[in-house]
Design an enzyme around this catalytic site. Structure first.
Site, PDB file in Angstrom:
ATOM      1  N   GLU A   1      -5.907   3.046   7.835  1.00 18.88           N
ATOM      2  CA  GLU A   1      -7.295   2.571   7.875  1.00 18.88           C
ATOM      3  C   GLU A   1      -7.361   1.045   7.968  1.00 18.88           C
ATOM      4  O   GLU A   1      -8.356   0.481   8.427  1.00 18.88           O
ATOM      5  CB  GLU A   1      -8.064   3.065   6.647  1.00 18.88           C
TER       6      GLU A   1
ATOM      7  N   LEU B   1      -1.157   7.292   2.574  1.00 17.81           N
ATOM      8  CA  LEU B   1      -0.449   8.023   3.623  1.00 17.81           C
ATOM      9  C   LEU B   1       0.308   7.083   4.549  1.00 17.81           C
ATOM     10  O   LEU B   1       1.471   7.309   4.865  1.00 17.81           O
ATOM     11  CB  LEU B   1      -1.432   8.866   4.433  1.00 17.81           C
ATOM     12  N   ALA B   2      -0.363   6.018   5.005  1.00 19.45           N
ATOM     13  CA  ALA B   2       0.263   5.127   5.976  1.00 19.45           C
ATOM     14  C   ALA B   2       1.445   4.385   5.359  1.00 19.45           C
ATOM     15  O   ALA B   2       2.503   4.265   5.979  1.00 19.45           O
ATOM     16  CB  ALA B   2      -0.760   4.139   6.530  1.00 19.45           C
ATOM     17  N   GLY B   3       1.287   3.911   4.148  1.00 17.76           N
ATOM     18  CA  GLY B   3       2.339   3.139   3.498  1.00 17.76           C
ATOM     19  C   GLY B   3       3.501   4.008   3.036  1.00 17.76           C
ATOM     20  O   GLY B   3       4.668   3.695   3.300  1.00 17.76           O
TER      21      GLY B   3
ATOM     22  N   ARG C   1     -19.999  12.821  12.489  1.00 21.70           N
ATOM     23  CA  ARG C   1     -20.582  12.262  11.269  1.00 21.70           C
ATOM     24  C   ARG C   1     -21.711  11.271  11.535  1.00 21.70           C
ATOM     25  O   ARG C   1     -22.734  11.300  10.849  1.00 21.70           O
ATOM     26  CB  ARG C   1     -19.478  11.571  10.470  1.00 21.70           C
TER      27      ARG C   1
ATOM     28  N   LEU D   1      -6.362  11.246   8.131  1.00 23.86           N
ATOM     29  CA  LEU D   1      -5.058  11.654   7.613  1.00 23.86           C
ATOM     30  C   LEU D   1      -4.061  11.673   8.754  1.00 23.86           C
ATOM     31  O   LEU D   1      -2.920  11.241   8.624  1.00 23.86           O
ATOM     32  CB  LEU D   1      -5.166  13.038   6.966  1.00 23.86           C
TER      33      LEU D   1
ATOM     34  N   SER E   1     -16.853  17.544   1.115  1.00 23.48           N
ATOM     35  CA  SER E   1     -16.106  17.618   2.375  1.00 23.48           C
ATOM     36  C   SER E   1     -16.926  18.105   3.558  1.00 23.48           C
ATOM     37  O   SER E   1     -17.754  18.994   3.453  1.00 23.48           O
ATOM     38  CB  SER E   1     -14.920  18.555   2.192  1.00 23.48           C
TER      39      SER E   1
ATOM     40  N   GLY F   1       0.837  -1.205   0.000  1.00 23.24           N
ATOM     41  CA  GLY F   1       0.000   0.000   0.000  1.00 23.24           C
ATOM     42  C   GLY F   1       0.863   1.242   0.000  1.00 23.24           C
ATOM     43  O   GLY F   1       1.890   1.295   0.674  1.00 23.24           O
TER      44      GLY F   1
END
Lengths: 252, 646
Positions: free
Chosen positions: B433, B44-46, B338, B449, B285, B41
């Site tokens: 995620e 962002l994380a990867g 949300r 994020l 958004s 992946g």
């Protein structure tokens, strides 16, 4: 709505491609262009045929994956958007739509409408970054940046790397793409430190990869889905010139 | 039998992470070069983990399904990223960000993980600015902030409506820098199809090269899964078309337990569904709720006339409009979290007050904001979102209110991880995620994020090093080992099986059917009868799939239908686990709303006595019922309360 589609089919990078014609009927005007292609592919699968391969992912105009050349224009007839954001209401009922892949020496076709854009990665690899390691950063607000500079950097950074600029250019030049990255960092204080190296390395990598040069026709700006301005090319040329005349002979 | 040890360090909350870092094991520079890490992946994380681990000197192999790492779906995040900088001087602090996140998650997350997230949030902003991320700024050159749901402070940093894009490009550029230095290798167009284990530890993966269909083997000392969420189980979601749950699912089937699968985030502000041919949903958004006001008509007859197209929203006078969020939640108003906003929209639409031709939409109105601030300010803040809306809906949101409706957006559930982000398989880590760790039963806006980058830049580089410290004498693994043979054979037989069904229905037919079932019964409102129905329908769809799916072409070629089919086969199993988990959790919390458990005002009713735990599911074999384990959640530092935004 009903359409006649003329689509470029090419089995693999080495095969000889050609146009195939398909008929589609009862398409909603509210369907997106890619949804229309989905419907075509569902039909082809049901007929036992191989569906049309095309690149797509986010379908909201930001990932830069979709890349269709429609009726002679990258991303189709509407401006300021990607193919995935275009809806069938932009086309005349009963019309013929011609769909081709991006065509440029540096972007070989993989299959049908999919092209390989890894040349862009190689340009970024050559210098499209600020060399700062994780964990070194000072407090974010200790680098004040004029709002105007931040906005200009953001205008440039909005590039999605789709390659429409290359596809639109008669020279298949990547100047708009490269200059957007050079420009983003050139206007920011963090980016100035290695600005000279960056522009030199990125431009020379771009030349090596077989992209053409800029002859100021501005087709790239006209077709850019993010309205990136050609003024970034001017800034890059300036940066490049400064770099050439002021860099030390021997780099450390 | 799995062992659940969250490995949370002792001591006061604010000292746990520092204590961990100062006592963990390290690897010397000469040994780092001998250790391989696989990251799957490039979001962002990867990407952030790849860059950071590469900088440290480890040899990193990164796998992505796109030709470029920059196409990962983090790119599409719009609104912003939270941090506890307190630049606006409005009373924010690390503790408050931690508190809001735990409360926002309806007290179903692990305290120590969330505190660490809040703690490193400030470093993320510093790091991104150093990389040249062009965040919005004030005239004095300082960073600008805005508000997001579930908070009373302005702690969200943003880059127009393209924050995810800019943060990903930042992480991607650092990642490309490391490729250039030679520590990181990127393998484009690879889809991970299985995990390889040697002596009980994760040691490699099997991938399919998507341009040629070639099945490949890759080995390493540790494997990191950063492949995002599984929202596409629902067919229609705001996820990208290629986002999928297969890597996480294959790891589950190899022994990595799955936590809280039923915790799904339904985002309140998406463009409503318009037709059966629709392929995905587009998010508007949450930042729009800073200035937009949400309403439906007060009178049912007005709503009906709007649905028939006889009345326009602008013709409804102020006194006949029901600003239901402001009415029900005066303290937070349009900026409730949300889950609360989505449920309130559903409640109004179910009661017959919805708008649009389907009656499944509410208005998000900017008329007041335009009057107050002028059109140019609104355009500067949200211009790209308004343009996006206009292109899709063919309606000008500066003049008529936007129409929005909730849609599947994010999955809080995911692979179970301990404090070190390690799964129940030693050597297998999950970040972003893909793991379940920080958001409990509901994620606050602008926190995804934050979590992706926190895991990748600031947590994994420490915890993974701690794991690798006792692997320095383990030589690199050959991919000719029998363990690789076996798993590769499994993958190939799975592909053969699916290609050989040779039925008469397309992959999407099944995916769409599954999506309908999940949305109707395991979506915004759930009840026992519905969930049981979902379980039996999913079973039918699964049987039908394996009898009747049709995939044209060859597996050793670009084959988009095969790619989809392999993912849908996993969704059919994953959907079943989501339903089982939803059935088991007999309470309402965050995004999990069991209709049987609600307050008289229709708010989610938690059952803290029986359900203050993480549901951790262990795979027990094909056709066997999975085993449920419970990780108890101990709230030592926060008082658990009824969540109120009134």
């Amino acid at each position: 709505m009903n359409f006649t589609l003329k689509i470029w089919r090419q089995e693999n990078p080495n095969a000889k491609g050609g146009f195939e014609t398909y008929q589609l009927s009862d398409i909603s005007a509210d369907a997106s262009f890619l949804e229309m292609l989905d419907i075509l592919n569902e039909q082809l699968v049901m007929e036992g045929k191989v569906p049309v391969a095309f690149d797509h992912d986010c379908r909201e105009g930001i990932c830069g994956t979709c890349s269709l050349y429609i009726n002679g224009r990258p991303h189709g007839p509407d401006s300021g958007i990607t193919v995935c954001q275009m809806h069938m209401r932009n086309f005349k009922d009963g019309s013929t739509i011609t769909i081709e892949p991006w065509r440029a020496r540096a972007f070989p076709v993989i299959k049908d409408l999919m092209v390989d854009r890894q040349a862009f990665e190689k340009i970024i690899m050559a210098g499209g970054y600020i060399s700062v390691n994780t964990g070194n950063a000072i407090d974010a607000n200790s680098i004040p940046i004029p709002k105007q500079a931040a906005e200009t950097a953001m205008d440039a950074a909005a590039c999605i790397g789709c390659g429409a600029c290359v596809a639109a250019c008669k020279n298949a030049s990547a100047m708009l793409f490269v200059s957007a990255k050079v420009s983003q960092f050139a206007v920011l204080p963090q980016g100035k430190i290695e600005a000279k190296r960056r522009v030199k390395n990125m431009v020379s990598r771009m030349d090596e990869l077989g992209f053409g040069n800029c002859t100021n026709t501005y087709a790239c700006e006209a077709e850019c889905p993010k309205n990136i301005s050609v003024s970034h090319i001017a800034r890059m040329n300036r940066e490049f010139f400064i770099s050439k005349v002021t860099s030390p002979k021997k780099e450390v | 039998m799995i062992k659940l040890d969250p490995k949370v360090p002792d001591g006061p909350l604010a000292e746990k992470w520092n204590k961990y870092k100062s006592s963990q094991d390290l690897v010397n520079p000469a040994n780092k070069r001998k250790l391989d890490i696989i990251i799957v992946g490039t979001g962002l994380a990867g990407a952030s983990a790849a860059a950071s681990l590469g900088e440290m000197g480890f040899k990193v192999k990164v796998f992505g399904i796109h030709e470029s790492p920059r196409r990962a779906h983090s790119i599409a995040a719009q609104g912003g990223i939270n941090a506890a900088k307190n630049y606006p001087n409005d009373g924010d602090s690390i503790y408050r960000l931690f508190y809001d996140t735990v409360k926002g998650g309806d007290y179903r997350s692990r305290e120590a993980n969330v505190y660490r997230l809040a703690e490193v949030s400030n470093n993320i902003i510093d790091q991104c600015v150093a990389q040249g991320v062009p965040f919005a700024r004030e005239y004095g050159g300082m960073l600008a902030n805005r508000s997001f749901g579930g908070a009373l402070v302005s702690r969200t940093f943003y880059a127009r409506g393209q924050t995810g894009q800019q943060l990903l490009l930042g992480a991607y550029s650092a990642f490309m820098k490391e490729i250039n230095r030679g520590n990181v290798t990127f393998y484009p167009k690879r889809e991970m199809l299985d995990l390889v284990m040697i002596d009980g530890k994760a040691r490699g993966i099997i991938t399919r090269e998507l341009n040629t269909g070639k099945i490949e083997r890759h080995s390493a000392h540790a494997v990191v899964i950063a492949t995002g969420g599984y929202g596409n189980v629902f067919f229609l979601s705001t996820n990208a078309m290629n986002s999928n749950g297969s890597a996480v699912w294959q790891c589950y089937k190899r022994g990595a337990a799955f936590a809280n699968p039923c915790f799904t985030q339904i985002h309140p502000t998406c463009i409503p569904v318009h037709g059966e041919y629709q392929s995905k949903l587009t998010l508007m958004s949450e930042s729009l709720r800073n200035d937009g006001r949400i309403w439906v008509p007060k009178k049912k007859e007005d709503a009906q006339r709007i649905q028939k197209g006889e009345l326009k929203p602008t013709e409804i006078p102020e006194e006949d409009r029901d600003y239901y969020l402001e009415r029900r939640y005066p303290a937070f108003g349009n900026l409730v979290p949300r889950d609360v906003a989505s449920r309130a929209a559903k409640e109004r639409c179910d009661a017959g007050y919805g708008v649009g031709n389907t009656g499944l939409a509410v208005y998000l109105d900017f008329a007041d904001a335009i009057k107050r601030l002028g059109k140019s300010v609104i355009e500067a803040r949200y211009g790209n979102l308004f343009q996006m809306y206009e292109k899709i809906v063919d309606d000008n949101p500066y003049e008529t209110p936007m129409m929005i409706y909730p849609a599947v957006h994010y999955t809080m559930g995911g692979t179970w991880v301990d404090y070190e982000l390690q799964t129940t398989i030693p050597g297998l880590f999950a970040t972003g995620e893909a793991n379940f760790s920080d958001h409990g039963a509901n994620r606050l806006g602008a926190s995804a994020l934050m979590q992706g980058l926190s895991d990748g830049y600031f947590v994994l580089p420490y915890t993974l090093q701690n794991y690798l410290a006792d692997q320095i004498n383990v030589p690199r693994f050959s991919t000719d080992l029998p363990e690789f043979d076996t798993v590769e054979k499994d993958v190939k037989s799975r592909i053969d099986k699916i290609m050989n069904v040779k039925g008469d229905k397309t992959v999407d037919t099944f995916h769409r059917r599954l999506g309908h079932v999940m949305w109707d019964y395991v979506g915004m409102g759930r009840n026992e009868e519905g969930i049981r129905k979902a379980l039996s329908e999913i079973k039918e769809i699964k049987e039908d799939f394996w009898k009747n799916v049709r995939i044209p072409g060859h597996p050793e070629d670009v084959n988009l239908e095969l790619e989809k089919a392999l993912r849908v086969a996993d969704y059919l199993e994953l959907g079943e686990l989501m339903a089982l988990d939803a059935l088991d959790r007999k309470e309402s919390c965050g995004g999990h709303f069991r209709e049987e458990y609600q307050t008289p005002e229709g708010e989610a009713l938690r059952n803290d006595k029986d359900y203050t735990f993480v549901s951790v599911w262990e795979y027990k074999g094909d056709g066997e019922a999975p085993a449920l384990h419970k990780e108890p959640l101990n709230f030592e530092f926060i008082e658990v309360k009824q969540r109120s935004y009134k």
